[in-house]
Scaffold this motif. Structure first.
Motif, PDB file in Angstrom:
ATOM      1  N   UNK A 141       0.838  -1.202   0.000  1.00  0.00           N
ATOM      2  CA  UNK A 141       0.000   0.000   0.000  1.00  0.00           C
ATOM      3  C   UNK A 141       0.873   1.252   0.000  1.00  0.00           C
ATOM      4  N   UNK A 142       1.924   1.247   0.842  1.00  0.00           N
ATOM      5  CA  UNK A 142       2.836   2.394   0.895  1.00  0.00           C
ATOM      6  C   UNK A 142       3.597   2.560  -0.414  1.00  0.00           C
ATOM      7  N   UNK A 143       3.977   1.435  -1.028  1.00  0.00           N
ATOM      8  CA  UNK A 143       4.691   1.497  -2.301  1.00  0.00           C
ATOM      9  C   UNK A 143       3.820   2.127  -3.375  1.00  0.00           C
ATOM     10  N   UNK A 144       2.545   1.717  -3.414  1.00  0.00           N
ATOM     11  CA  UNK A 144       1.620   2.315  -4.379  1.00  0.00           C
ATOM     12  C   UNK A 144       1.423   3.797  -4.126  1.00  0.00           C
ATOM     13  N   UNK A 145       1.413   4.173  -2.851  1.00  0.00           N
ATOM     14  CA  UNK A 145       1.273   5.569  -2.465  1.00  0.00           C
ATOM     15  C   UNK A 145       2.492   6.366  -2.920  1.00  0.00           C
ATOM     16  N   UNK A 146       3.661   5.773  -2.708  1.00  0.00           N
ATOM     17  CA  UNK A 146       4.906   6.497  -2.952  1.00  0.00           C
ATOM     18  C   UNK A 146       5.246   6.617  -4.429  1.00  0.00           C
ATOM     19  N   UNK A 147       5.114   5.522  -5.185  1.00  0.00           N
ATOM     20  CA  UNK A 147       5.483   5.545  -6.601  1.00  0.00           C
ATOM     21  C   UNK A 147       4.268   5.917  -7.427  1.00  0.00           C
ATOM     22  N   UNK A 148       4.032   7.200  -7.525  1.00  0.00           N
ATOM     23  CA  UNK A 148       2.975   7.715  -8.388  1.00  0.00           C
ATOM     24  C   UNK A 148       3.600   8.460  -9.552  1.00  0.00           C
ATOM     25  N   UNK A 149       2.778   9.180 -10.285  1.00  0.00           N
ATOM     26  CA  UNK A 149       3.328   9.914 -11.426  1.00  0.00           C
ATOM     27  C   UNK A 149       4.243  11.040 -10.978  1.00  0.00           C
ATOM     28  N   UNK A 150       4.061  11.532  -9.732  1.00  0.00           N
ATOM     29  CA  UNK A 150       4.982  12.547  -9.219  1.00  0.00           C
ATOM     30  C   UNK A 150       6.379  11.985  -9.085  1.00  0.00           C
ATOM     31  N   UNK A 151       6.458  10.765  -8.537  1.00  0.00           N
ATOM     32  CA  UNK A 151       7.755  10.109  -8.398  1.00  0.00           C
ATOM     33  C   UNK A 151       8.345   9.788  -9.766  1.00  0.00           C
ATOM     34  N   UNK A 152       7.511   9.262 -10.666  1.00  0.00           N
ATOM     35  CA  UNK A 152       7.985   8.935 -12.014  1.00  0.00           C
ATOM     36  C   UNK A 152       8.502  10.192 -12.714  1.00  0.00           C
ATOM     37  N   UNK A 153       7.751  11.283 -12.579  1.00  0.00           N
ATOM     38  CA  UNK A 153       8.146  12.548 -13.194  1.00  0.00           C
ATOM     39  C   UNK A 153       9.476  13.039 -12.642  1.00  0.00           C
ATOM     40  N   UNK A 154       9.615  12.998 -11.299  1.00  0.00           N
ATOM     41  CA  UNK A 154      10.854  13.473 -10.662  1.00  0.00           C
ATOM     42  C   UNK A 154      12.051  12.628 -11.088  1.00  0.00           C
ATOM     43  N   UNK A 155      11.884  11.305 -11.086  1.00  0.00           N
ATOM     44  CA  UNK A 155      13.000  10.416 -11.441  1.00  0.00           C
ATOM     45  C   UNK A 155      13.346  10.511 -12.933  1.00  0.00           C
ATOM     46  N   UNK A 156      12.320  10.572 -13.781  1.00  0.00           N
ATOM     47  CA  UNK A 156      12.560  10.688 -15.226  1.00  0.00           C
ATOM     48  C   UNK A 156      13.207  12.030 -15.551  1.00  0.00           C
ATOM     49  N   UNK A 157      12.760  13.086 -14.877  1.00  0.00           N
ATOM     50  CA  UNK A 157      13.330  14.412 -15.096  1.00  0.00           C
ATOM     51  C   UNK A 157      14.806  14.437 -14.671  1.00  0.00           C
ATOM     52  N   UNK A 158      15.103  13.796 -13.524  1.00  0.00           N
ATOM     53  CA  UNK A 158      16.491  13.728 -13.050  1.00  0.00           C
ATOM     54  C   UNK A 158      17.365  12.937 -14.021  1.00  0.00           C
ATOM     55  N   UNK A 159      16.832  11.822 -14.539  1.00  0.00           N
ATOM     56  CA  UNK A 159      17.589  11.010 -15.484  1.00  0.00           C
ATOM     57  C   UNK A 159      17.838  11.718 -16.795  1.00  0.00           C
ATOM     58  N   UNK A 160      16.828  12.460 -17.276  1.00  0.00           N
ATOM     59  CA  UNK A 160      16.969  13.188 -18.542  1.00  0.00           C
ATOM     60  C   UNK A 160      17.933  14.363 -18.413  1.00  0.00           C
TER      61      UNK A 160
END
Length: 427
Positions: free
Chosen positions: A29-48
């Motif tokens: 449940x916490x993992x689903x809460x934590x890895x949302x599109x905000x997390x995906x956006x932040x990580x993808x933005x950092x990688x790019x």
């Protein structure tokens, strides 16, 4: 007769699997809460923007998250109080109200941004199937209705099991993408060494706001507060401390793996080609010529699963916090909670209707999340050192030193987050 009886009483594979899954549902449940599109956006933005050079930030954030999840969970095991109950009774009622207001405001912004990104992704994806694509509003309306339908069933266990399926789909998508698009292993290893990369010459942005958004989306105060509710509802006691810790470890390890996989996918494609990211839906169009339609589709599916998985706890946050604070039974079938969740869910239509830029909303939202983190750390530092509450289970000097380090780190990221947001405001 005896053989038949033995066979009938032997646990089936399905029963064993369900029992094993139940041990990890709070963590999932916490993992689903934590890895949302905000997390995906932040990580993808950092990688790019910076390749794998900020991978160390994910490591530090995940270690901080594990320590805080475990500490908050342990507090509930010892005292029987959830976080908000403890804030109200042992610090001041205003502290509990502050967290309810602050977290609800953040969740409302997240609901708008998440559904905007999901709808935008689906729209870009649909262009390959339908000329001109399907308007984002239809996708947003569909997913809002889906999440609300699942909520209507009213049982936490049903939410958790539904979330487990979606999280499994999300995890599989991002891990497949990692193996397709991964950068050179040496870059991954170098990224584990703490460093501050130079300002990106293409975007002109420094790494500080990116770091703040990554920390904000991983070390999220709402995780720790909701964790205490899940631990109490699971019926765990001090005898289950090992079980609680194992569940937290599984959750955080998966958190790191998925976050790192997202960063690596962007690093191995966008960063390698010198392409920056201005909105999440760009990932689909940019990935296809660089990595093929299959990789782009898998990433899109992972993004949609991440968005839907994070909407479950997002829409439940306010009623759960209110139940926690007042000590009321968490009965989500009550009309007042259903109306509350419906109104919060409908915020998911705001971005598609008004054509806002969800990527900016999400980055600013995650940076602001870092601002309330110092208060979360300070409160648990105070509570877990009170002899009348914790007895022999008070913090050790080592635990207190880690908490102080996290507090200082959170104050730094809060300063950076505020500064970065101010720089983004129109002058």
């Amino acid at each position: 007769m005896s053989a038949n009886t033995h066979t009938a009483t032997r646990p089936t594979f399905a029963a064993k699997f369900a029992k094993t899954l139940a041990l990890f549902l709070p963590g999932i449940f916490l993992l689903g809460f934590n890895i949302g599109t905000g997390s995906v956006t932040a990580m993808a933005n950092a990688g790019a923007e910076y390749g794998m050079s900020l991978l160390w930030t994910i490591v530090v954030s995940c270690l901080c998250t594990f320590f805080m999840i475990n500490l908050y969970g342990r507090f509930t095991l010892v005292t029987g109080d959830t976080a908000l109950q403890a804030f109200r009774k042992h610090i001041h009622p205003a502290v509990g109200l502050f967290f309810i207001i602050a977290l609800t405001a953040g969740v409302c912004g997240s609901v708008m941004g998440v559904m905007g990104i999901v709808a935008d992704i689906c729209y870009e994806w649909s262009k390959a199937l339908v000329p001109g694509g399907i308007a984002p509003i239809y996708f947003a309306a569909f997913f809002v209705a889906l999440v609300y339908f699942i909520f209507w069933n009213g049982r936490t266990q049903f939410f958790e099991r539904s979330l487990a399926v979606i999280v499994a789909l999300m995890s599989a998508c991002f891990l497949i993408n990692f193996f397709i698009l991964m950068p050179p292993p040496v870059d991954i290893i170098k990224g584990l060494v703490p460093n501050l990369p130079e300002v990106n010459t293409t975007s002109g942005k420094g790494p500080f706001l990116v770091i703040a958004s990554m920390v904000g989306t991983t070390v999220f105060s709402g995780l720790f507060i909701i964790r205490t509710t899940l631990v109490k509802e699971a019926g765990w006691s001090l005898a289950d401390e090992k079980k609680q810790r194992t569940d937290a470890i599984v959750s955080v390890v998966l958190m790191f793996v998925i976050s790192a996989a997202i960063m690596a996918a962007a690093s191995g494609t966008l960063y390698a080609e010198g392409v920056t990211l201005s909105k999440a839906s760009q990932m689909i169009g940019l990935l296809e010529p660089l990595a093929g339609a299959f990789a782009a589709s898998i990433f899109a599916l992972g993004l949609v699963a991440a968005g839907v998985s994070s909407q479950f706890p997002n829409v439940l946050m306010l009623p759960w916090l209110l139940c926690d604070y007042t000590g009321a039974e968490r009965n989500m079938t009550l009309p007042r909670y259903r109306i509350m969740v419906l109104l919060i869910s409908l915020l998911g239509l705001v971005v598609p209707i008004f054509s806002a830029r969800p990527i900016a909303v999400m980055i600013i939202s995650q940076a602001f999340n870092a601002v309330i983190l110092p208060a979360t750390v300070a409160c648990i530092l105070y509570l877990t050192n009170r002899r009348d509450l914790m007895g022999e289970h008070r913090n050790s000097r080592f635990a207190n030193s880690i908490l102080v380090a996290i507090l200082l780190f959170s104050l730094f990221t809060s300063f950076v987050g505020i500064k970065g947001v101010i720089e983004l405001l129109p002058r």
